[in-house]
Write an enzyme that holds these catalytic residues in place. Sequence first.
Site, PDB file in Angstrom:
ATOM      1  N   LYS A 190       0.846  -1.197   0.000  1.00 39.73           N
ATOM      2  CA  LYS A 190       0.000   0.000   0.000  1.00 39.73           C
ATOM      3  C   LYS A 190       0.879   1.243   0.000  1.00 39.73           C
ATOM      4  CE  LYS A 190      -1.865   2.721   3.055  1.00 39.73           C
ATOM      5  NZ  LYS A 190      -1.981   4.008   2.297  1.00 39.73           N
ATOM      6  N   GLU A 193      -1.419   7.488   0.056  1.00 38.39           N
ATOM      7  CA  GLU A 193      -2.473   8.047  -0.793  1.00 38.39           C
ATOM      8  C   GLU A 193      -2.033   9.344  -1.467  1.00 38.39           C
ATOM      9  OE1 GLU A 193      -3.112   9.527   3.411  1.00 38.39           O
ATOM     10  OE2 GLU A 193      -2.629   7.613   2.439  1.00 38.39           O
ATOM     11  N   GLY A 243       7.335   5.134   8.113  1.00 36.32           N
ATOM     12  CA  GLY A 243       6.482   6.291   8.337  1.00 36.32           C
ATOM     13  C   GLY A 243       6.710   6.859   9.721  1.00 36.32           C
ATOM     14  N   GLY A 248       3.384   3.975  13.467  1.00 43.11           N
ATOM     15  CA  GLY A 248       4.034   2.702  13.777  1.00 43.11           C
ATOM     16  C   GLY A 248       3.489   2.080  15.047  1.00 43.11           C
ATOM     17  N   GLU A 265      10.661   1.339  10.139  1.00 47.44           N
ATOM     18  CA  GLU A 265      11.614   2.446  10.011  1.00 47.44           C
ATOM     19  C   GLU A 265      10.787   3.702  10.235  1.00 47.44           C
ATOM     20  OE1 GLU A 265      13.225   5.582   9.140  1.00 47.44           O
ATOM     21  OE2 GLU A 265      12.939   5.000   7.057  1.00 47.44           O
ATOM     22  N   CYS A 299      13.381  11.153   6.981  1.00 55.22           N
ATOM     23  CA  CYS A 299      13.613  10.577   8.304  1.00 55.22           C
ATOM     24  C   CYS A 299      15.054  10.761   8.745  1.00 55.22           C
ATOM     25  CB  CYS A 299      13.241   9.095   8.309  1.00 55.22           C
ATOM     26  SG  CYS A 299      14.151   8.130   7.093  1.00 55.22           S
ATOM     27  N   GLU A 399      10.073  15.679  15.482  1.00 59.41           N
ATOM     28  CA  GLU A 399      10.440  15.591  14.065  1.00 59.41           C
ATOM     29  C   GLU A 399       9.641  16.635  13.289  1.00 59.41           C
ATOM     30  OE1 GLU A 399      11.406  11.996  10.999  1.00 59.41           O
ATOM     31  OE2 GLU A 399       9.475  11.919  12.013  1.00 59.41           O
TER      32      GLU A 399
END
Length: 505
Positions: A190, A193, A243, A248, A265, A299, A399
């Site tokens: 997937k 989107e 992501g 996660g 990750e 990331c 982040e």
Amino acid sequence: MMNDLTLIDSASVAMPEPFVGRHLIDGAWTDSAETFQRHSPAHGTLVSTSAKGGVTETEAAIAAARRAFDTSGWAETSGKYRATLLLKVADLIDARREEIAVMEVLESGKPISQSRAEIEGAADLWRYAASLARTIHGDSHNSLGPDMLGVVLRDPIGVVSMITPWNFPFLIVSQKLPFALAAGCTAVVKPSEMTPSTTVMLGEMLIEAGLPKGVVNIVLGFGDPVGALMSAHDSVDMVSFTGSTGVGKRIAAAASGTLKKLSFELGGKNPQVIFPDADLDAAADAITFGIYFNAGECCNSGSRIIVHEDVAEALTNKIVALSRKVPFGDPLHPDTQVGAIISPEHQAKIAGYVRDAQSGGAKVALGGQALTLDGLPGQFYGPTVVTGVTPDMPIARDEVFGPVLAVLTFRDFDEAIQLANGATYGLSAGVWSTNMHTCLQFARKVQAGTVWTNTWMDGFPEMPFGGVKQSGQGRELGRYGLEEFTELKTLTMRVTPGRDNWVKG
């Protein structure tokens, strides 16, 4: 000031027709009753219309992957067979590199020069995974005595759900899928989107390369319900996700009911520590690259520097001067190095972190504002350097995922390590010093999955990548990345007759 920056207005490049994306389920292209659209974050134009998957499509894709693994014979194919197929895919990626790169630019906003390099790098990942397909092996133990032989087999884990992000859509699926295929797994993929189309293009190439039906299935749509079902389904043996840390954690909760394997990750708040003996010019250039690469939506972004107080002002001045020279603007222009921000909502989040830092006493040495570019209605955020940051500020801990550098200072080695390890993340870290003893001591003590010394963000397919703490678990790339998609099976064999009876008499 904005007029002190290097800005590139619209390149007036003609836009291709919008891409139409469908699911790939059991070897067939499949539509859905509903669709969703993606507009260019830089240009505002419609770039793709995609089938919007739901429970029905996801269930069908998982069932196809399960059948392909259990009954098609794919898992038992030779390493040579799988390697040959992966090499065909790599060649097809090279042949369509420009088409893939342009779509990546239009959906993500990244610069075309960067996108071309990423697609080239993705093809290299498929070739490297092909080499691993022929070298995967277990172990034997002939030291168990004259009667016994031990064999450790390395089997493919089974059906893998792969959920990929919007910031490096083609590159990250290429860090996962070829390694899983090399191991003999099947997959349901997937994409985000916001960037679905290049994964559909990859599906086209897989079919052209001769991949058996059902081995790779692609479902387009949103995390709810597609990603949620891919994470929780009984027929899925493993979830590989890249992501945010928050998502996660939700995937881990959804997967807990079946205790399936997880490889994550996740986020990073990656420090670069600069000691007073460092080459400040080299460090300044690498720091500038590390914070503006992919508009900071990375990331591995070097989003905070921890610099010795004796050289902090000099280094910051160098970074600000270099930042003014970095071309921000139309991602379709070949000279652009920093493109658009992925969405208006994300741009607002970035700006919020900067405002919060200012209200807490930090100073904005450069930027801190959105950019307005002629002919480009999308969202752009200027290069930003924030000084006077303290460890308790959200801009130092969270982040930000934008072109925003937080500058902290330290007095001695122990304080530098304390600051570097103070975040909940542990993805990557960097150290700058001409003293290799300092570099090695830092590398041993810092909590990070990757440590760069006197460089930043160099990567190679042979080297494993992943994080510690809340930056994830498991590793991608290298032989370790292949082994993530395998299970060990112990085979203990008596090789001579005459086992001692347990029951006497």
